[in-house]
Design a protein around this motif. Structure first.
Motif, PDB file in Angstrom:
ATOM      1  N   ARG A  10      -6.475  -2.495  14.919  1.00  0.00           N
ATOM      2  CA  ARG A  10      -6.968  -3.689  14.242  1.00  0.00           C
ATOM      3  C   ARG A  10      -6.785  -3.559  12.732  1.00  0.00           C
ATOM      4  N   ASN A  11      -7.035  -2.361  12.231  1.00  0.00           N
ATOM      5  CA  ASN A  11      -6.855  -2.165  10.796  1.00  0.00           C
ATOM      6  C   ASN A  11      -5.391  -2.321  10.395  1.00  0.00           C
ATOM      7  N   CYS A  12      -4.489  -1.853  11.245  1.00  0.00           N
ATOM      8  CA  CYS A  12      -3.064  -2.055  10.970  1.00  0.00           C
ATOM      9  C   CYS A  12      -2.755  -3.543  10.965  1.00  0.00           C
ATOM     10  N   LEU A  13      -3.283  -4.256  11.965  1.00  0.00           N
ATOM     11  CA  LEU A  13      -2.996  -5.684  12.094  1.00  0.00           C
ATOM     12  C   LEU A  13      -3.533  -6.448  10.885  1.00  0.00           C
ATOM     13  N   SER A  14      -4.672  -6.015  10.362  1.00  0.00           N
ATOM     14  CA  SER A  14      -5.229  -6.767   9.239  1.00  0.00           C
ATOM     15  C   SER A  14      -4.364  -6.578   7.990  1.00  0.00           C
ATOM     16  N   PHE A  15      -3.461  -5.618   8.031  1.00  0.00           N
ATOM     17  CA  PHE A  15      -2.546  -5.443   6.904  1.00  0.00           C
ATOM     18  C   PHE A  15      -1.414  -6.479   6.934  1.00  0.00           C
ATOM     19  N   LEU A  16      -1.360  -7.256   8.017  1.00  0.00           N
ATOM     20  CA  LEU A  16      -0.320  -8.286   8.122  1.00  0.00           C
ATOM     21  C   LEU A  16      -0.421  -9.307   6.995  1.00  0.00           C
ATOM     22  N   GLU A  48      -3.511   8.752  13.702  1.00  0.00           N
ATOM     23  CA  GLU A  48      -2.276   9.248  13.132  1.00  0.00           C
ATOM     24  C   GLU A  48      -1.139   8.252  13.269  1.00  0.00           C
ATOM     25  N   GLU A  49      -1.091   7.596  14.427  1.00  0.00           N
ATOM     26  CA  GLU A  49      -0.065   6.580  14.665  1.00  0.00           C
ATOM     27  C   GLU A  49      -0.204   5.474  13.616  1.00  0.00           C
ATOM     28  N   GLY A  50      -1.463   5.080  13.380  1.00  0.00           N
ATOM     29  CA  GLY A  50      -1.747   4.028  12.416  1.00  0.00           C
ATOM     30  C   GLY A  50      -1.342   4.407  11.011  1.00  0.00           C
ATOM     31  N   ARG A  51      -1.561   5.672  10.659  1.00  0.00           N
ATOM     32  CA  ARG A  51      -1.174   6.114   9.313  1.00  0.00           C
ATOM     33  C   ARG A  51       0.328   6.035   9.131  1.00  0.00           C
ATOM     34  N   LYS A  52       1.019   6.383  10.183  1.00  0.00           N
ATOM     35  CA  LYS A  52       2.478   6.356  10.122  1.00  0.00           C
ATOM     36  C   LYS A  52       2.940   4.917   9.872  1.00  0.00           C
ATOM     37  N   VAL A  53       2.359   3.983  10.648  1.00  0.00           N
ATOM     38  CA  VAL A  53       2.692   2.572  10.490  1.00  0.00           C
ATOM     39  C   VAL A  53       2.390   2.109   9.065  1.00  0.00           C
ATOM     40  N   MET A  54       1.210   2.497   8.595  1.00  0.00           N
ATOM     41  CA  MET A  54       0.774   2.076   7.266  1.00  0.00           C
ATOM     42  C   MET A  54       1.724   2.606   6.192  1.00  0.00           C
ATOM     43  N   ALA A  55       2.111   3.888   6.292  1.00  0.00           N
ATOM     44  CA  ALA A  55       3.009   4.471   5.295  1.00  0.00           C
ATOM     45  C   ALA A  55       4.325   3.706   5.270  1.00  0.00           C
ATOM     46  N   GLN A  56       4.804   3.328   6.477  1.00  0.00           N
ATOM     47  CA  GLN A  56       6.066   2.590   6.533  1.00  0.00           C
ATOM     48  C   GLN A  56       5.929   1.188   5.948  1.00  0.00           C
ATOM     49  N   LEU A  57       4.794   0.555   6.248  1.00  0.00           N
ATOM     50  CA  LEU A  57       4.583  -0.806   5.727  1.00  0.00           C
ATOM     51  C   LEU A  57       4.505  -0.782   4.207  1.00  0.00           C
ATOM     52  N   ILE A  58       3.801   0.220   3.675  1.00  0.00           N
ATOM     53  CA  ILE A  58       3.677   0.295   2.221  1.00  0.00           C
ATOM     54  C   ILE A  58       5.054   0.505   1.593  1.00  0.00           C
ATOM     55  N   THR A 109       4.288  -4.487  -7.046  1.00  0.00           N
ATOM     56  CA  THR A 109       3.460  -3.401  -7.547  1.00  0.00           C
ATOM     57  C   THR A 109       2.320  -3.154  -6.561  1.00  0.00           C
ATOM     58  N   ILE A 110       2.140  -1.907  -6.209  1.00  0.00           N
ATOM     59  CA  ILE A 110       1.072  -1.581  -5.268  1.00  0.00           C
ATOM     60  C   ILE A 110       0.155  -0.550  -5.905  1.00  0.00           C
ATOM     61  N   LEU A 111      -1.110  -0.839  -5.901  1.00  0.00           N
ATOM     62  CA  LEU A 111      -2.084   0.076  -6.455  1.00  0.00           C
ATOM     63  C   LEU A 111      -2.972   0.555  -5.309  1.00  0.00           C
ATOM     64  N   LEU A 112      -3.012   1.873  -5.105  1.00  0.00           N
ATOM     65  CA  LEU A 112      -3.834   2.408  -4.025  1.00  0.00           C
ATOM     66  C   LEU A 112      -5.070   3.043  -4.635  1.00  0.00           C
ATOM     67  N   LEU A 113      -6.228   2.724  -4.097  1.00  0.00           N
ATOM     68  CA  LEU A 113      -7.449   3.322  -4.593  1.00  0.00           C
ATOM     69  C   LEU A 113      -8.040   4.162  -3.464  1.00  0.00           C
ATOM     70  N   LEU A 140      -3.573   9.868  -0.222  1.00  0.00           N
ATOM     71  CA  LEU A 140      -2.771   9.173  -1.236  1.00  0.00           C
ATOM     72  C   LEU A 140      -1.398   9.820  -1.368  1.00  0.00           C
ATOM     73  N   LEU A 141      -1.380  11.147  -1.227  1.00  0.00           N
ATOM     74  CA  LEU A 141      -0.113  11.863  -1.398  1.00  0.00           C
ATOM     75  C   LEU A 141       0.892  11.549  -0.292  1.00  0.00           C
ATOM     76  N   ILE A 142       0.428  10.961   0.799  1.00  0.00           N
ATOM     77  CA  ILE A 142       1.366  10.589   1.867  1.00  0.00           C
ATOM     78  C   ILE A 142       2.394   9.601   1.333  1.00  0.00           C
ATOM     79  N   VAL A 143       1.953   8.680   0.478  1.00  0.00           N
ATOM     80  CA  VAL A 143       2.885   7.645   0.041  1.00  0.00           C
ATOM     81  C   VAL A 143       3.360   7.768  -1.401  1.00  0.00           C
TER      82      VAL A 143
END
Lengths: 235, 307
Positions: free
Chosen positions: B103-109, B130-140, B149-153, B160-163
């Motif tokens: 759901r959290n991945c989907l809300s990034f739509l 972990e699957e979700g993090r992978k998706v998120m890293a790719q989406l970012i 411009t993307i600002l991560l807090l 944070l270092l993942i991306v």
């Protein structure tokens, strides 16, 4: 203002699916039909009583569902994303109203059929009902914008019902309390009188009635869109 | 894109110092309170994204994608979009029945489709599996390709270092660019395998605590000083990361990132987020995930004898 049928359709389909799966709201459409059955059995005779279920439909179906659709959007925090999307205000409002408009037309027609009421002039009555529907949709938008959740929206329609649906009934007291003469100018009262005039075939009165209802509608829509714009800015 | 912060004070205490910097894909490593202040300041300028926000719960996943596709007018086919979000097996599931991570991945739509020039994401990898993090890293990284411009807090440096390595941390005195370039690690000379006892000395609440190297899960550099992590707890160490690296190398430790030394014995998994971002997962108590530099990947694989 750019209007896109595709975006309006997307909003319509989404609302339809959400609406049909939310039984707390969608079963509300049955209420006026049940009411109509009661009245039909009780043998409604006067115009006032024929139109009570119709005016109830406007409050319970049109205003309530429209208010819920808007309130739900606010509850789940999606109004902001709608604003961020390329959809214009017209897209959002028209898309969101189409569903309620079609439901209302169906339910009002069914109600009138169940009541066994034969209008004096189908065309004039249809015009009156259509303009009224738009008026109550505007009211629903206003109610929805003032509330935050679906639950609050169901409370917010109570005054609408008391004033607009039951108002015409209080006109009977106008002889005792002359203040109540104002109630004559309510769109719901005008709708009843419109039917009376069209039976009598009085063209001037018909036009005045329709104009009064249309006037209410325009004012409501202007207020609704102003509020909507303001809400979008606040979000 | 240039981003400016105005100073926010609370009494004499500076919550947010004034600062202006050029952001691309930039992370700010900070606490919840400062995150709030920053979000308030940037609200008018960009799109704020919170997890699990703004979903129509009664729609199915596919209907949600169709709705937003029609609304935004993007031309990517629906199937591709669903695959991009890693939800191809959940197409017919209603949103309310999805797992929290999905759901959290989907809300990034919505930010994915509707963000304009500036997107601010609070805790991008919070409450994701972990699957979700992978998706998120790719989406970012997809959004980054669109020159936005993307600002991560966030308050989790490893995440944070993942991306990104373009990171700032905030304290009373201002913003500090986090430096992961404290001299390239000198190639350690081959040492003779001699048996010797070498304890790592740390300080904890005024006490001096000694650890045997094999106990240590990993060492990280926090604000320039080394922190030794043992069984899920961090202990400060007076040595620099470079000295520690030299001392620990014979025990099977490896400098996998400019600010991390990992105990290779404890590595369970190499996680590939995107083509050029990796992390190591340890089999310590916390299943810690620590960053792995792209440049170090080949050497590490060689050390571990894997391909």
């Amino acid at each position: 203002m750019n209007v896109s049928v595709k975006r309006m359709r997307a909003i319509f389909i989404k609302d339809y699916k959400e609406f049909s799966r939310n039984y707390a709201i969608s079963t509300m459409v049955l209420m006026p039909l049940v009411l109509a059955l009661f009245y039909q059995n009780a043998g409604a005779a006067s115009l006032d009583l024929y139109f009570l279920p119709v005016n109830m439909t406007f409050a319970f179906v049109t205003t309530f569902i429209q208010a819920c659709l808007i309130a739900e959007e606010k509850e789940s925090n999606t109004l902001r994303s709608l604003m961020m999307s390329p959809a214009s205000m017209a897209d959002i409002l028209i898309g969101k109203s189409t569903l309620v408009f079609s439901i209302t037309i169906v339910i009002v027609t069914l109600t009138i059929m169940i009541l066994g009421f034969t209008p004096a002039n189908l065309f004039i009555l249809a015009a009156g009902l259509t303009i009224s529907t738009v008026f109550y949709i505007g009211l629903g938008i206003i109610c929805g914008l003032f509330t935050k959740t679906v639950m609050e929206a169901s409370v917010a329609i109570l005054p609408v019902m008391a004033i607009f649906s039951l108002g015409p009934l209080a006109m009977g007291l106008a002889e005792t309390y002359s203040v109540l003469e104002v109630l004559k100018w309510l769109p719901s009262s005008q709708l009843i009188m419109l039917e009376g005039y069209s039976a009598a075939g009085n063209i001037t009165d018909i036009i005045i009635s329709l104009a009064v209802i249309a006037g209410w509608t325009v004012i409501t829509l202007v207020i609704a869109s102003m509020l909507f714009k303001k809400r979008l800015k606040d979000e | 894109m240039n981003i400016q912060f105005t100073e926010v004070k609370e009494g004499s205490h500076t919550v947010l110092p004034s600062f202006s910097f050029d952001a691309g894909l930039t992370g700010i490593y900070t606490d919840i309170k400062r995150t709030q202040v920053i979000m308030n300041q940037l609200k008018p300028a960009g799109y704020l994204h919170f997890n699990n926000d703004g979903l129509a719960l009664r729609l199915t996943v596919e209907e949600t994608f169709r709705y937003h596709k029609d609304l935004s007018g993007v031309t990517i086919p629906i199937e591709d979009m669903i695959a991009l979000f890693g939800l191809q097996h959940e197409k017919k599931t209603k949103v309310k029945d999805l797992s929290e991570s999905c759901r959290n991945c989907l809300s990034f739509l919505r930010p994915f489709l509707y963000s304009k020039d500036l997107l601010i994401i609070e805790e991008p990898f919070d409450r994701l599996d972990e699957e979700g993090r992978k998706v998120m890293a790719q989406l970012i990284s997809r959004i980054k390709e669109q020159e936005k411009t993307i600002l991560l807090l966030g308050h989790n440096l490893e995440e944070l270092l993942i991306v990104t390595e373009d990171l700032y941390r905030i304290d009373q005195n201002g913003f500090h660019k986090m430096d992961f370039n404290e001299g390239t690690a000198s190639p350690a000379e081959e040492e003779q395998p001699v048996i010797r006892i070498e304890k790592i000395q740390t300080k904890h609440e005024g006490k001096t605590i000694l650890f045997n190297p094999p106990e240590i899960d990993y060492v990280e550099s926090v604000d320039g000083s080394a922190q030794v992590n043992v069984a899920g707890k961090g202990y400060n160490c007076t040595l620099t990361l470079q000295e520690l690296e030299k001392q620990l190398r014979p025990y099977g430790f490896y400098r996998c990132h400019r600010s991390y030394i990992v105990n290779l014995q404890k590595v369970r998994e190499i996680i590939t987020w995107t083509k050029n971002s990796y992390s190591l997962k340890l089999n310590d108590r916390e299943s810690s995930v620590i960053p792995l530099s792209r440049a170090k990947l080949a050497e590490l694989k060689e050390l571990l004898g894997v391909s």
